[in-house]
Design a protein around this motif. Structure first.
Motif, PDB file in Angstrom:
ATOM      1  N   UNK A 123       0.823  -1.216   0.000  1.00 34.67           N
ATOM      2  CA  UNK A 123       0.000   0.000   0.000  1.00 34.67           C
ATOM      3  C   UNK A 123       0.856   1.265   0.000  1.00 34.67           C
ATOM      4  N   UNK A 127       0.971   4.077  -2.798  1.00 34.09           N
ATOM      5  CA  UNK A 127       0.737   5.493  -2.478  1.00 34.09           C
ATOM      6  C   UNK A 127       1.791   6.362  -3.181  1.00 34.09           C
ATOM      7  N   UNK A 128       3.056   5.933  -3.103  1.00 32.57           N
ATOM      8  CA  UNK A 128       4.116   6.716  -3.764  1.00 32.57           C
ATOM      9  C   UNK A 128       3.980   6.657  -5.290  1.00 32.57           C
ATOM     10  N   UNK A 170      -5.184  20.042  -1.882  1.00 29.97           N
ATOM     11  CA  UNK A 170      -5.010  18.841  -1.063  1.00 29.97           C
ATOM     12  C   UNK A 170      -6.206  17.905  -1.225  1.00 29.97           C
ATOM     13  N   UNK A 171      -7.381  18.468  -1.164  1.00 27.90           N
ATOM     14  CA  UNK A 171      -8.589  17.642  -1.294  1.00 27.90           C
ATOM     15  C   UNK A 171      -8.630  16.958  -2.661  1.00 27.90           C
ATOM     16  N   UNK A 174      -6.237  14.075  -2.642  1.00 30.54           N
ATOM     17  CA  UNK A 174      -6.774  12.945  -1.869  1.00 30.54           C
ATOM     18  C   UNK A 174      -7.787  12.173  -2.710  1.00 30.54           C
ATOM     19  N   UNK A 175      -8.622  12.889  -3.425  1.00 36.31           N
ATOM     20  CA  UNK A 175      -9.627  12.223  -4.262  1.00 36.31           C
ATOM     21  C   UNK A 175      -8.974  11.379  -5.359  1.00 36.31           C
ATOM     22  N   UNK A 177      -6.051   9.978  -5.212  1.00 40.13           N
ATOM     23  CA  UNK A 177      -5.431   8.807  -4.570  1.00 40.13           C
ATOM     24  C   UNK A 177      -6.503   7.752  -4.262  1.00 40.13           C
ATOM     25  N   UNK A 178      -7.603   8.218  -3.705  1.00 39.30           N
ATOM     26  CA  UNK A 178      -8.726   7.315  -3.409  1.00 39.30           C
ATOM     27  C   UNK A 178      -9.156   6.561  -4.663  1.00 39.30           C
ATOM     28  N   UNK A 181      -6.627   3.891  -5.702  1.00 39.90           N
ATOM     29  CA  UNK A 181      -6.693   2.706  -4.852  1.00 39.90           C
ATOM     30  C   UNK A 181      -7.944   1.883  -5.152  1.00 39.90           C
ATOM     31  N   UNK A 186      -7.249  -1.798  -3.940  1.00 37.19           N
ATOM     32  CA  UNK A 186      -6.256  -1.748  -2.852  1.00 37.19           C
ATOM     33  C   UNK A 186      -6.838  -1.213  -1.539  1.00 37.19           C
ATOM     34  N   UNK A 187      -8.136  -1.153  -1.446  1.00 34.99           N
ATOM     35  CA  UNK A 187      -8.741  -0.591  -0.228  1.00 34.99           C
ATOM     36  C   UNK A 187      -8.659  -1.554   0.939  1.00 34.99           C
TER      37      UNK A 187
ATOM     38  N   UNK B  21     -12.242  13.025   4.698  1.00 39.85           N
ATOM     39  CA  UNK B  21     -11.946  12.916   3.263  1.00 39.85           C
ATOM     40  C   UNK B  21     -11.672  11.494   2.793  1.00 39.85           C
ATOM     41  N   UNK B  22     -10.798  10.785   3.545  1.00 40.74           N
ATOM     42  CA  UNK B  22     -10.354   9.477   3.094  1.00 40.74           C
ATOM     43  C   UNK B  22      -9.925   8.603   4.274  1.00 40.74           C
ATOM     44  N   UNK B  24      -9.112   5.669   4.240  1.00 44.20           N
ATOM     45  CA  UNK B  24      -7.994   4.811   3.832  1.00 44.20           C
ATOM     46  C   UNK B  24      -6.661   5.516   4.094  1.00 44.20           C
ATOM     47  N   UNK B  25      -6.588   6.767   3.711  1.00 44.47           N
ATOM     48  CA  UNK B  25      -5.346   7.524   3.936  1.00 44.47           C
ATOM     49  C   UNK B  25      -5.097   7.744   5.425  1.00 44.47           C
ATOM     50  N   UNK B  28      -3.583   4.577   6.537  1.00 44.50           N
ATOM     51  CA  UNK B  28      -2.199   4.458   6.067  1.00 44.50           C
ATOM     52  C   UNK B  28      -1.259   5.343   6.877  1.00 44.50           C
TER      53      UNK B  28
END
Lengths: 187, 183
Positions: A123, A127-128, A170-171, A174-175, A177-178, A181, A186-187, B21-22, B24-25, B28
């Motif tokens: 995971x 992420x990276x 930022x938001x 995040x979206x 990335x979600x 995944x 990968x959740x 927001x998440x 999952x994050x 992590x």
């Protein structure tokens, strides 16, 4: 006296004079080297590359400390130098084609798995991988907020952007990335 | 209405934001990041960097402003021994220059009658002959002894009277230096 207890003014005062410049530079390194290292590492990922970029960055700091006008905090100035060096390095690496972000699969994650200085799980590597696909500015915002836990107020000063724009960036990251995944289960 | 405290801990603030927001994050974030660094990396970095900077400084000559060498030369000249030598040279040059100006082609003309050429004297006398008062010449000649001294013939001055024709002839043949002795 621990380095963190030394004020930026003291460091700058020492670095302004030729005779005490080296001493001031040692104190600056003691205070900021780890923070800058991690900032660069999260951008370029690999330890060896991070070391190269950090050294280039610190040599520039040593040589151009006279150009620091004191209009911003010392860390803000250091951060910008490190950010520029990181982006320049990434652009050069991309041109050389050693890590193409357009490649199919997960070259960044695969590279991380082969890196002896990375022991994250699947995971973390993913992420990276997805972070690497974000625009540079958005990735910087995400890194400062998520990994460095910097407030939007401080980020606004460092990145010279409004808090609202940073929050939105930022938001948005995040979206993405979600979504990445979720797509790969990968959740 | 609930107002968010202004100086809220950024860590707590981030956790709340991520939770919203998440999840999952957020999950992590509680784990490790996965990056490692060689054990003594940060301890050795300082030494490596300073060595690299010193090496670069040895290779690259320090850039100095264009006026720096001139300033250094000037400061060297202001040291007493060099300043004294420089002052001596300047005095000698000034004295030499003064002498050249005094004796050179542009020097002031000679004011002495002896410096005049015979031609110049003749020309002057011819032009100004009417200004020559006979009395003056007689006075200059005294009782005629002076005329004898310069070689004027005695016929020029006979019985207290001046023979002008004789005088003109005699003056034309007179040496300028002898003429000067009359006055």
């Amino acid at each position: 006296m621990p380095e963190t207890a030394i004020s930026d003014e003291q460091i700058l005062g020492l670095m302004q004079h030729q005779q005490t410049r080296e001493k001031g530079f040692r104190l600056l390194l003691g205070k900021y080297q780890e923070r800058l290292y991690w900032q660069i590492r999260r951008m370029v990922l690999n330890h060896e590359d991070t070391n190269d970029v950090l050294q280039n960055c610190m040599v520039k700091v040593f040589r151009s400390i006279d150009q620091f006008e004191g209009k911003s905090a010392l860390y803000t100035w250091l951060f910008r130098i490190a950010a520029n060096e990181s982006i320049t390095f990434l652009n050069q690496r991309q041109k050389r084609g050693s890590t193409s972000l357009d490649e199919e699969g997960a070259p960044v994650a695969n590279g991380l798995k082969a890196d002896p200085y990375f022991d994250g799980d699947k995971l973390q590597a993913a992420l990276h991988q997805v972070l690497h696909s974000l625009p540079d500015k958005q990735r910087q915002v995400f890194n400062l907020r998520y990994f460095e836990e910097m407030s939007y107020h401080d980020m606004a000063a460092v990145l010279n952007t409004s808090e609202g724009a940073l929050k939105a960036s930022f938001h948005h990251a995040v979206k993405k990335i979600e979504h990445y995944f979720r797509e790969r289960g990968l959740e | 209405m609930n107002e968010k405290p202004k100086d809220m801990n950024p860590k707590v603030e981030l956790r709340d934001e991520l939770r919203a927001l998440s999840p999952l994050l957020e999950q992590l974030k509680s784990g490790k990041e996965g990056f490692q660094v060689p054990e003594t990396y940060f301890q050795n970095l300082e030494g490596e960097l300073l060595e690299r900077i010193q090496q670069q400084e040895r290779r690259t000559p320090v850039r100095t402003p264009w006026w720096q060498p001139l300033l250094e030369q000037w400061q060297l000249l202001l040291q007493p021994r060099y300043a004294l030598a420089l002052a001596s040279v300047l005095v000698l040059v000034a004295a030499g220059g003064y002498l050249i100006v005094r004796t050179g082609p542009g020097a002031a003309p000679c004011q002495d009658i002896a410096c005049l050429t015979a031609e110049e004297v003749r020309s002057y006398i011819e032009t100004n002959i009417h200004d020559f008062d006979t009395r003056t010449i007689l006075d200059a000649g005294g009782a005629g002894d002076a005329f004898d001294d310069v070689g004027l013939p005695s016929s020029v001055f006979e019985e207290g009277e001046l023979n002008e024709d004789e005088l003109l002839d005699a003056l034309e043949s007179l040496d300028p230096e002898d003429l000067e002795t009359l006055f």
